[in-house]
Every structure is written in C-alpha cells, then in structure tokens.
Design a protein around this motif. Structure first.
Motif, PDB file in Angstrom:
ATOM      1  N   ARG A 112      36.901  -4.194 104.756  1.00 47.82           N
ATOM      2  CA  ARG A 112      36.686  -3.600 103.521  1.00 47.82           C
ATOM      3  C   ARG A 112      34.773  -4.342 103.299  1.00 47.82           C
ATOM      4  O   ARG A 112      34.484  -4.199 102.241  1.00 47.82           O
ATOM      5  CB  ARG A 112      37.395  -4.120 102.931  1.00 47.82           C
ATOM      6  CG  ARG A 112      38.637  -3.306 103.195  1.00 47.82           C
ATOM      7  CD  ARG A 112      38.998  -2.162 102.451  1.00 47.82           C
ATOM      8  NE  ARG A 112      40.631  -1.205 102.839  1.00 47.82           N
ATOM      9  CZ  ARG A 112      40.363  -1.339 103.786  1.00 47.82           C
ATOM     10  NH1 ARG A 112      40.096  -0.863 105.141  1.00 47.82           N
ATOM     11  NH2 ARG A 112      41.864  -0.751 103.967  1.00 47.82           N
ATOM     12  N   LEU A 113      33.874  -4.074 104.052  1.00 49.03           N
ATOM     13  CA  LEU A 113      32.731  -5.354 104.425  1.00 49.03           C
ATOM     14  C   LEU A 113      31.748  -4.542 104.535  1.00 49.03           C
ATOM     15  O   LEU A 113      30.413  -5.232 104.191  1.00 49.03           O
ATOM     16  CB  LEU A 113      33.251  -6.707 105.069  1.00 49.03           C
ATOM     17  CG  LEU A 113      34.332  -7.460 104.519  1.00 49.03           C
ATOM     18  CD1 LEU A 113      34.056  -9.036 105.022  1.00 49.03           C
ATOM     19  CD2 LEU A 113      34.088  -7.926 103.152  1.00 49.03           C
ATOM     20  N   ASN A 115      28.425  -0.742 104.655  1.00 47.81           N
ATOM     21  CA  ASN A 115      28.210   0.022 103.596  1.00 47.81           C
ATOM     22  C   ASN A 115      27.624  -1.654 102.663  1.00 47.81           C
ATOM     23  O   ASN A 115      27.601  -1.262 101.334  1.00 47.81           O
ATOM     24  CB  ASN A 115      28.925   0.570 102.830  1.00 47.81           C
ATOM     25  CG  ASN A 115      28.033   1.590 102.139  1.00 47.81           C
ATOM     26  OD1 ASN A 115      26.880   1.966 102.205  1.00 47.81           O
ATOM     27  ND2 ASN A 115      28.572   2.294 100.625  1.00 47.81           N
ATOM     28  N   ALA A 117      29.010  -4.685 101.435  1.00 49.16           N
ATOM     29  CA  ALA A 117      29.962  -4.940 101.011  1.00 49.16           C
ATOM     30  C   ALA A 117      29.751  -6.479 101.011  1.00 49.16           C
ATOM     31  O   ALA A 117      30.247  -7.382 100.519  1.00 49.16           O
ATOM     32  CB  ALA A 117      31.254  -4.284 100.496  1.00 49.16           C
ATOM     33  N   HIS A 118      29.527  -6.924 102.411  1.00 51.25           N
ATOM     34  CA  HIS A 118      28.982  -8.690 102.728  1.00 51.25           C
ATOM     35  C   HIS A 118      28.012  -9.216 102.047  1.00 51.25           C
ATOM     36  O   HIS A 118      27.928 -10.450 102.213  1.00 51.25           O
ATOM     37  CB  HIS A 118      29.023  -7.780 104.531  1.00 51.25           C
ATOM     38  CG  HIS A 118      27.902  -7.924 104.729  1.00 51.25           C
ATOM     39  ND1 HIS A 118      26.927  -8.126 104.392  1.00 51.25           N
ATOM     40  CD2 HIS A 118      26.887  -6.714 105.472  1.00 51.25           C
ATOM     41  CE1 HIS A 118      25.620  -7.315 104.649  1.00 51.25           C
ATOM     42  NE2 HIS A 118      26.392  -5.951 105.081  1.00 51.25           N
ATOM     43  N   HIS A 127      32.767 -11.715 106.199  1.00 45.94           N
ATOM     44  CA  HIS A 127      31.695 -11.832 105.592  1.00 45.94           C
ATOM     45  C   HIS A 127      29.770 -11.463 106.759  1.00 45.94           C
ATOM     46  O   HIS A 127      29.470 -10.466 106.950  1.00 45.94           O
ATOM     47  CB  HIS A 127      31.425 -11.974 105.027  1.00 45.94           C
ATOM     48  CG  HIS A 127      31.459 -11.746 103.624  1.00 45.94           C
ATOM     49  ND1 HIS A 127      33.417 -12.379 103.116  1.00 45.94           N
ATOM     50  CD2 HIS A 127      31.483 -10.774 102.532  1.00 45.94           C
ATOM     51  CE1 HIS A 127      33.632 -11.515 102.014  1.00 45.94           C
ATOM     52  NE2 HIS A 127      32.851 -11.218 101.462  1.00 45.94           N
ATOM     53  N   GLU A 134      26.808  -4.291 111.447  1.00 46.16           N
ATOM     54  CA  GLU A 134      25.605  -3.749 110.633  1.00 46.16           C
ATOM     55  C   GLU A 134      24.435  -3.948 111.312  1.00 46.16           C
ATOM     56  O   GLU A 134      23.367  -2.709 111.629  1.00 46.16           O
ATOM     57  CB  GLU A 134      25.022  -4.011 109.288  1.00 46.16           C
ATOM     58  CG  GLU A 134      26.610  -3.032 109.062  1.00 46.16           C
ATOM     59  CD  GLU A 134      26.327  -3.707 107.513  1.00 46.16           C
ATOM     60  OE1 GLU A 134      27.362  -3.127 105.963  1.00 46.16           O
ATOM     61  OE2 GLU A 134      24.979  -4.039 106.769  1.00 46.16           O
ATOM     62  N   THR A 199      33.335   4.571 100.577  1.00 45.79           N
ATOM     63  CA  THR A 199      34.694   3.317 101.103  1.00 45.79           C
ATOM     64  C   THR A 199      33.067   2.268 101.485  1.00 45.79           C
ATOM     65  O   THR A 199      31.778   2.787 101.788  1.00 45.79           O
ATOM     66  CB  THR A 199      35.351   3.701 102.244  1.00 45.79           C
ATOM     67  OG1 THR A 199      34.853   4.181 103.319  1.00 45.79           O
ATOM     68  CG2 THR A 199      36.209   5.220 101.202  1.00 45.79           C
ATOM     69  N   THR A 200      33.560   1.542 102.048  1.00 46.35           N
ATOM     70  CA  THR A 200      32.987  -0.154 102.871  1.00 46.35           C
ATOM     71  C   THR A 200      33.737   0.229 104.393  1.00 46.35           C
ATOM     72  O   THR A 200      33.341  -0.841 104.558  1.00 46.35           O
ATOM     73  CB  THR A 200      33.213  -0.996 101.645  1.00 46.35           C
ATOM     74  OG1 THR A 200      34.440  -1.255 101.649  1.00 46.35           O
ATOM     75  CG2 THR A 200      32.624  -0.906 100.289  1.00 46.35           C
ATOM     76  N   THR A 201      33.978   1.288 104.735  1.00 44.72           N
ATOM     77  CA  THR A 201      34.534   1.592 106.221  1.00 44.72           C
ATOM     78  C   THR A 201      32.962   1.189 106.852  1.00 44.72           C
ATOM     79  O   THR A 201      32.685   1.347 106.945  1.00 44.72           O
ATOM     80  CB  THR A 201      35.800   2.364 106.195  1.00 44.72           C
ATOM     81  OG1 THR A 201      34.423   3.380 106.099  1.00 44.72           O
ATOM     82  CG2 THR A 201      36.969   2.118 105.251  1.00 44.72           C
ATOM     83  N   TYR A 204      32.572   5.229 107.490  1.00 43.95           N
ATOM     84  CA  TYR A 204      31.833   5.678 106.677  1.00 43.95           C
ATOM     85  C   TYR A 204      30.196   5.348 106.812  1.00 43.95           C
ATOM     86  O   TYR A 204      29.208   5.264 106.158  1.00 43.95           O
ATOM     87  CB  TYR A 204      32.109   5.025 105.162  1.00 43.95           C
ATOM     88  CG  TYR A 204      31.340   5.387 103.949  1.00 43.95           C
ATOM     89  CD1 TYR A 204      32.023   6.947 103.065  1.00 43.95           C
ATOM     90  CD2 TYR A 204      30.576   4.652 102.906  1.00 43.95           C
ATOM     91  CE1 TYR A 204      31.113   7.653 101.791  1.00 43.95           C
ATOM     92  CE2 TYR A 204      30.022   5.259 102.234  1.00 43.95           C
ATOM     93  CZ  TYR A 204      29.862   6.093 101.682  1.00 43.95           C
ATOM     94  OH  TYR A 204      29.084   7.015 100.518  1.00 43.95           O
ATOM     95  N   HIS A 205      30.068   3.787 106.381  1.00 44.56           N
ATOM     96  CA  HIS A 205      28.983   3.083 107.051  1.00 44.56           C
ATOM     97  C   HIS A 205      27.575   3.998 107.613  1.00 44.56           C
ATOM     98  O   HIS A 205      26.747   4.390 107.461  1.00 44.56           O
ATOM     99  CB  HIS A 205      28.721   1.787 107.641  1.00 44.56           C
ATOM    100  CG  HIS A 205      27.497   1.402 108.040  1.00 44.56           C
ATOM    101  ND1 HIS A 205      26.711   0.666 106.206  1.00 44.56           N
ATOM    102  CD2 HIS A 205      26.917   0.902 108.519  1.00 44.56           C
ATOM    103  CE1 HIS A 205      25.583  -0.406 106.587  1.00 44.56           C
ATOM    104  NE2 HIS A 205      25.403  -0.300 108.122  1.00 44.56           N
TER     105      HIS A 205
END
Length: 343
Positions: A112-113, A115, A117-118, A127, A134, A199-201, A204-205
């Motif tokens: 969930r972190l 895209n 979001a971290h 995070h 990434e 989303t933030t998967t 998806y990123h």
C-alpha cells in the motif's frame, strides 16, 4: 565477484539489512549486479531493439513463500548457466525482514506504499523499503528504454475458488494487452480482476509510471518456507523461462473459453477499529454473495451487497484502520470476455 555462488535466498536472510554492491560476468556473457538487499539485475550479453525489460518481484509480503522460493531457484539456474537470458532482468525480493519473521508485514502493508505513498505517514521500515524498491525499478527501466513488464508474484492468505488469479491495474488510457493475457493463461492464470481505480500497489506503480505490462499475480495459498510444492508453479516456471530467454509464444490472444474475468466494483475499507467481517475466517476468495447480504459490520452498521451477485476477494478484517479490508468483483459474461478479445 558476488558474495554468494548459489542460493541467494539463504544469503539474503542472513544479511537482511545491508549488502555491498557487487558485479560478476558469467562465461556466457551475462552480467549480474547485486544492487543492494534483495535486488539483483541481470543484463544479457547482447541487447536488441526488440528486448523487453522485465521485473520479477516476490515477497512484498514476507510470508508469501512460494514465489520467493521460485525466484531463488530461477536465479540459481541463471548463475549455473542452465539458462541464458536475452532480456534485461531485475529480480526483487520485497521484504526480507518480514520473511525472517514469517509474517506478512512488520509495521505497514508494503503493497500500500507505492506510487509515492511511502512519502507520507510514519517513516517505518516498510516506508523506507518501498522507496528503495521504487528507486531500483526506476534506474532499471531508465537504463533499458525498451518495452517494460512487471510480474509481482504473491500468494493469498485464504484458499480460493480460482487458485491462481491476477489483478490488472487500472490504466484506462491503454487498450488491453491480449498477448499478456495469453501469457498469463500459459502460466496457469485464467482468472483476471480488472481494477476500477488508481491504487498504491507495486504493479500499479510500474504500470502508471513506466507504461509496463504489469500484474499482481496470486499463485495459491500462503505456506511456510519448505512446504511449497514446486509442481504447483510448473506452468509459471516454464512460461517465464521462455520469456526471459527470448522464446516466442504460439498464442497472441487468450482462449476465451478459459477466461474467468471479473470487474472490481467496490472497495471496502476498515474505517473503524471495531470493523468485523460477517463470515468465517476460512471463507474462500471468490465466494459469492447476493444483493442484500451482509458482508461486514462497521461501527455496528451492516455493510450490504448491492447489485449482486458479487464475489469477495482479499477479505481481511485485521488490516490497519483506513486500509482495504476486502474488494467486491462482478464476473464478466462470456460474451463480454469475447468482446474484449475480438472487439
């Protein structure tokens, strides 16, 4: 030289916090770079304009051991020169410290972190790890300006009506890649879930930032290390080896008769600490509910299904408050699948 000759997973679990960058060239010309903890890049001796930059990730949740072990065996066969890649390849083991603890996460759900979001919230272990992953992906895809692919491999907490399934990230600006759907079928994945929002998967990123053919691929049920049956991933193993070694599939489109495709319609978040599901802990993914059925209780208010029948996937009442506790999906009719495939 690499600090290991084989069984990188054992080395990773023994050194989960720091690994020194290293590089080695195999006799077949493949260049291998250890980038950091859980990140290994392989570059073939020859690159062509038709090459595809491929990321294989596993262990974003530490207890999802089957793809973690499979990725380790794949690397062993590459190190032993039993395979010769033709495509640039980045292998990522997502969460080594959760692997050692035998848990899904240490503090926060890593998947969930992404895209970006971290960058928000308490900067805990996950995070920091999302930022690292990434960064490695960004460097890899920018180094190889080819077509991009990302297969983020998981196993599910629960059993499933469809043992293997994949989540297709929400990219409405792009037409479906039917060749990729056929590839997933060759891996034993006939069931697809088309997500309906950003989303933030991890998948998806990569899809949204690099235009990658990206999927979250569920490959069965969570089991401890050493208790996975290699035969269960035989189709995936065969197809991925063919892919990274430049082999060509005979199929460009999926088999419509095998398609079990679903559209995601609802996301149920845990908004209150007293959130609870209204069914047994061992209910299988893709179990079906009718209109008016009560799925859960939130602040003692029932969460009801509308416009059923719908199936529930990834139900988990124990996520952090504010995170997704389940999704609802609606199966596409055979005619809808055929329309996507044949236009």
């Amino acid at each position: 030289m690499l600090p290991f000759e084989s069984n990188y997973l054992a080395y990773l679990l023994a050194h989960p916090q720091q690994q020194t960058s290293a590089e080695q060239i195999l006799s077949n010309g493949t260049k291998i770079r250890l980038l950091g903890v859980g990140a290994i890049e392989l570059e073939p001796a020859t690159l062509t304009h038709s090459s595809r930059a491929i990321v294989l990730s596993a262990g974003i949740h530490g207890n999802e051991t089957a793809p973690i072990e499979w990725l380790n065996q794949l690397l062993d066969d590459l190190l032993g020169e039993h395979l010769v890649i033709s495509e640039p390849l980045l292998l990522l083991w997502g969460h080594p410290q959760a692997m050692i603890a035998g848990v899904r996460e240490i503090g926060t759900n890593l998947n969930r972190l992404f895209n970006g979001a971290h960058k928000h919230g308490v900067q805990d272990l996950e995070h920091q790890r999302a930022a690292e992953l990434e960064g490695w992906m960004d460097t890899f895809y920018r180094r190889y300006s080819f077509r991009c692919a990302h297969y983020d491999l998981h196993t599910a907490i629960r059993s499933s009506v469809h043992e293997k399934f994949a989540v297709v990230p929400y990219t409405p600006q792009r037409a479906p890649n039917l060749e990729q759907f056929a590839l997933l079928q060759d891996c034993g994945v006939d069931c697809l879930l088309f997500f309906h929002q950003p989303t933030t998967t991890f998948s998806y990123h990569s899809a949204i930032h690099y235009d990658a053919d990206a999927f979250t691929v569920e490959l069965g049920k969570v089991r401890p290390f050493g208790q996975n049956e290699r035969a269960a991933l035989r189709l995936l193993d065969d197809r991925m080896r063919l892919l990274i070694c430049g082999g060509k599939s005979q199929r460009q489109m999926p088999d419509v008769d095998r398609c079990r495709w679903y559209q995601v319609t609802d996301v149920i978040n845990r908004e209150q600490s007293d959130f609870r599901l209204n069914f047994a802990d061992d209910l299988a993914n893709f179990s079906t509910f009718q209109s008016g059925d009560c799925l859960a209780y939130q602040a003692e208010e029932p969460v009801l299904v509308d416009d059923g029948p719908k199936s529930v996937v990834f139900p988990n009442a124990h996520v952090q408050v504010g995170q997704r506790a389940a999704i609802l999906v609606k199966q596409l009719a055979a005619a809808e699948c055929a329309r996507i495939i044949y236009g």
